[in-house]
Design an enzyme around this catalytic site. Structure first.
Site, PDB file in Angstrom:
ATOM      1  N   GLN A 101       0.846  -1.196   0.000  1.00 51.18           N
ATOM      2  CA  GLN A 101       0.000   0.000   0.000  1.00 51.18           C
ATOM      3  C   GLN A 101       0.880   1.243   0.000  1.00 51.18           C
ATOM      4  O   GLN A 101       0.387   2.362  -0.099  1.00 51.18           O
ATOM      5  CB  GLN A 101      -0.887   0.014   1.250  1.00 51.18           C
ATOM      6  N   ASP A 104       6.198   4.594  -1.675  1.00 51.82           N
ATOM      7  CA  ASP A 104       7.563   5.116  -1.567  1.00 51.82           C
ATOM      8  C   ASP A 104       8.614   4.386  -2.396  1.00 51.82           C
ATOM      9  O   ASP A 104       9.770   4.829  -2.474  1.00 51.82           O
ATOM     10  CB  ASP A 104       7.999   5.132  -0.083  1.00 51.82           C
ATOM     11  N   HIS A 119      -1.524   1.215  -4.208  1.00 47.96           N
ATOM     12  CA  HIS A 119      -2.021   2.601  -4.133  1.00 47.96           C
ATOM     13  C   HIS A 119      -1.222   3.565  -4.994  1.00 47.96           C
ATOM     14  O   HIS A 119      -1.315   4.773  -4.820  1.00 47.96           O
ATOM     15  CB  HIS A 119      -2.009   3.076  -2.666  1.00 47.96           C
ATOM     16  N   CYS A 127      -1.887  12.825 -16.298  1.00 41.29           N
ATOM     17  CA  CYS A 127      -2.716  13.969 -16.678  1.00 41.29           C
ATOM     18  C   CYS A 127      -4.152  13.721 -16.215  1.00 41.29           C
ATOM     19  O   CYS A 127      -4.625  12.585 -16.180  1.00 41.29           O
ATOM     20  CB  CYS A 127      -2.667  14.144 -18.187  1.00 41.29           C
ATOM     21  N   CYS A 130      -5.750  13.797 -20.471  1.00 35.21           N
ATOM     22  CA  CYS A 130      -5.313  12.882 -21.540  1.00 35.21           C
ATOM     23  C   CYS A 130      -4.616  11.663 -20.931  1.00 35.21           C
ATOM     24  O   CYS A 130      -4.608  11.472 -19.721  1.00 35.21           O
ATOM     25  CB  CYS A 130      -4.417  13.619 -22.548  1.00 35.21           C
ATOM     26  N   THR A 188       0.571  -2.790   8.695  1.00 38.14           N
ATOM     27  CA  THR A 188      -0.630  -2.113   8.194  1.00 38.14           C
ATOM     28  C   THR A 188      -1.707  -2.155   9.275  1.00 38.14           C
ATOM     29  O   THR A 188      -1.873  -3.185   9.934  1.00 38.14           O
ATOM     30  CB  THR A 188      -1.152  -2.719   6.871  1.00 38.14           C
ATOM     31  N   SER A 189      -2.420  -1.032   9.410  1.00 39.96           N
ATOM     32  CA  SER A 189      -3.500  -0.988  10.403  1.00 39.96           C
ATOM     33  C   SER A 189      -4.681  -1.834   9.936  1.00 39.96           C
ATOM     34  O   SER A 189      -5.592  -2.113  10.707  1.00 39.96           O
ATOM     35  CB  SER A 189      -3.935   0.460  10.636  1.00 39.96           C
ATOM     36  N   ALA A 231       8.855  -4.396  12.720  1.00 41.50           N
ATOM     37  CA  ALA A 231       8.932  -5.205  11.496  1.00 41.50           C
ATOM     38  C   ALA A 231      10.359  -5.690  11.238  1.00 41.50           C
ATOM     39  O   ALA A 231      10.576  -6.872  10.954  1.00 41.50           O
ATOM     40  CB  ALA A 231       8.426  -4.391  10.305  1.00 41.50           C
TER      41      ALA A 231
HETATM   42  P1  OAD Z   1      -1.375   3.068   8.902  1.00 44.97           P
HETATM   43  O1  OAD Z   1      -0.659   4.302   9.317  1.00 44.97           O
HETATM   44  O2  OAD Z   1      -2.841   3.072   8.923  1.00 44.97           O
HETATM   45  O3  OAD Z   1      -0.871   1.851   9.795  1.00 44.97           O
HETATM   46  C1  OAD Z   1       0.483   1.643  10.050  1.00 44.97           C
HETATM   47  C2  OAD Z   1       0.589   0.412  10.940  1.00 44.97           C
HETATM   48  O4  OAD Z   1       1.965   0.103  11.088  1.00 44.97           O
HETATM   49  C3  OAD Z   1       0.010   0.613  12.347  1.00 44.97           C
HETATM   50  O5  OAD Z   1      -0.876  -0.460  12.605  1.00 44.97           O
HETATM   51  C4  OAD Z   1       1.247   0.558  13.254  1.00 44.97           C
HETATM   52  O6  OAD Z   1       0.989  -0.103  14.482  1.00 44.97           O
HETATM   53  C5  OAD Z   1       2.220  -0.248  12.423  1.00 44.97           C
HETATM   54  N1  OAD Z   1       3.649   0.046  12.652  1.00 44.97           N
HETATM   55  C6  OAD Z   1       4.231   1.238  12.844  1.00 44.97           C
HETATM   56  N2  OAD Z   1       5.569   1.128  12.961  1.00 44.97           N
HETATM   57  C7  OAD Z   1       5.836  -0.193  12.841  1.00 44.97           C
HETATM   58  C8  OAD Z   1       7.036  -0.973  12.874  1.00 44.97           C
HETATM   59  N3  OAD Z   1       8.239  -0.425  13.044  1.00 44.97           N
HETATM   60  N4  OAD Z   1       6.928  -2.308  12.730  1.00 44.97           N
HETATM   61  C9  OAD Z   1       5.715  -2.898  12.564  1.00 44.97           C
HETATM   62  N5  OAD Z   1       4.555  -2.216  12.508  1.00 44.97           N
HETATM   63  C10 OAD Z   1       4.601  -0.886  12.647  1.00 44.97           C
HETATM   64  O7  OAD Z   1      -0.807   2.681   7.443  1.00 44.97           O
HETATM   65  P2  OAD Z   1      -1.443   1.726   6.328  1.00 44.97           P
HETATM   66  O8  OAD Z   1      -2.122   0.561   6.942  1.00 44.97           O
HETATM   67  O9  OAD Z   1      -0.387   1.490   5.335  1.00 44.97           O
HETATM   68  O10 OAD Z   1      -3.520   5.309   1.521  1.00 44.97           O
HETATM   69  O11 OAD Z   1      -2.546   2.683   5.705  1.00 44.97           O
HETATM   70  C11 OAD Z   1      -3.266   2.243   4.589  1.00 44.97           C
HETATM   71  C12 OAD Z   1      -3.524   3.379   3.642  1.00 44.97           C
HETATM   72  O12 OAD Z   1      -4.134   4.464   4.333  1.00 44.97           O
HETATM   73  C13 OAD Z   1      -2.260   3.992   3.040  1.00 44.97           C
HETATM   74  O13 OAD Z   1      -1.803   3.292   1.924  1.00 44.97           O
HETATM   75  C14 OAD Z   1      -2.699   5.373   2.697  1.00 44.97           C
HETATM   76  C15 OAD Z   1      -3.470   5.692   3.954  1.00 44.97           C
HETATM   77  O14 OAD Z   1      -4.353   6.710   3.891  1.00 44.97           O
HETATM   78  C16 OAD Z   1      -3.453   6.280   0.602  1.00 44.97           C
HETATM   79  O15 OAD Z   1      -2.763   7.271   0.752  1.00 44.97           O
HETATM   80  C17 OAD Z   1      -4.288   6.036  -0.571  1.00 44.97           C
END
Ligand code: OAD
Length: 241
Positions: A101, A104, A119, A127, A130, A188-189, A231
């Site tokens: 997701q 970067d 994502h 664009c 176009c 991921t949350s 992680a």
């Molecule tokens: P979140 O910020 O929602 O979740 C990050 C997760 O990583 C949390 O559950 C933390 O507990 C965990 N975390 C943080 N540091 C960590 C570490 N060192 N080791 C292990 N876990 C760790 O991010 P995403 O789930 O990626 O979308 O969010 C999903 C989407 O929401 C993103 O892709 C983005 C966002 O809005 C778009 O921008 C379209």
């Protein structure tokens, strides 16, 4: 936890069909802020203004300014041990995909080849009118940037809230999750869909599902292994030979 680590290590060693779903937590140790945890981006910034098509059309300059700043911080970041260990694991497997997701590009920088950017990517832009699309690491001075082909607005090629995942990306990801025997989701949350559906899909299909996170998620009690910690450290210990 030690027993769980040993079991997961064996599973990863013995299984040839693995899919990994990653989120912002895997890049947190590279210095890139997450969205929802402590000090997350969506606590400081307005999601509706910066990550929706409506916000963009209302104030494209503001949105581009924000993405300029994020481009700068991502350009100065490096992959961490978690990214490198996953790339190493891929090289030992026939069927190993990362669905990320994250926007970067750090998995690819660490050497992972089979990466699906669910994502989008912060350095791709397209664009609004176009078919022009390009990869560009530029930090723009004149904002918002304009399409060199048709003079309409350019936008980041990122999936914003309220937008669909491109169909080919979705279908390819779905099929990979169907074929895999193990789903490992990391940092991921698990609250943003459809990405989080892959976790449900794998649970319902009876696959081995492994979570790695600093904290529990809504799926922790439903999966085979929920490993709590950083992680980089957990991935290192579950991939040790
Ligand atoms: P979140 O910020 O929602 O979740 C990050 C997760 O990583 C949390 O559950 C933390 O507990 C965990 N975390 C943080 N540091 C960590 C570490 N060192 N080791 C292990 N876990 C760790 O991010 P995403 O789930 O990626 O979308 O969010 C999903 C989407 O929401 C993103 O892709 C983005 C966002 O809005 C778009 O921008 C379209």
């Amino acid at each position: 936890m030690i027993v769980q680590i040993q079991e997961v290590r064996k599973i990863l060693k013995d299984t040839d069909k693995i899919v990994v779903l990653t989120g912002a937590g895997i890049s947190a140790e590279s210095g890139i802020p997450t969205f929802r945890s402590n000090n997350g981006l969506w606590e400081k910034f307005n999601l509706e203004e910066l990550a929706t098509p409506q916000g963009f059309y209302k104030n494209p300059r503001k949105v581009w300014q924000w993405y300029n700043e994020r481009r700068k911080s991502i350009l100065s970041a490096f992959p961490n041990k978690a990214h490198y260990k996953l790339a190493e694991l891929e090289s030992k497997k026939n069927f190993f995909y990362i669905i990320t997701q994250n926007i970067d590009g750090l998995h690819q920088k660490a050497g992972s080849k089979k990466v699906i950017e669910f994502h989008g990517n912060i350095f791709r832009e397209k664009c609004t009118k176009c078919s022009y699309k390009t990869y560009n690491e530029k930090i723009y001075e004149e904002l918002p940037p304009i399409c060199p082909k048709c003079n309409n607005l350019l936008r980041p090629d990122i999936v914003w809230f309220g937008e669909n995942i491109p169909e080919d990306v979705y279908v390819q990801s779905y099929e990979i999750v169907e074929k895999a025997e193990v789903l490992l989701y990391i940092g991921t949350s698990a609250v943003v869909y459809p990405a989080a559906h892959f976790i449900e899909q794998s649970i319902y299909r009876g696959k081995i599902v492994i979570e790695i996170n600093l904290e529990k998620t809504q799926y922790s009690d439903l999966v085979n292994f929920s490993l709590t910690g950083r992680a980089s450290e957990i991935i290192e210990s579950i991939t040790k030979i």
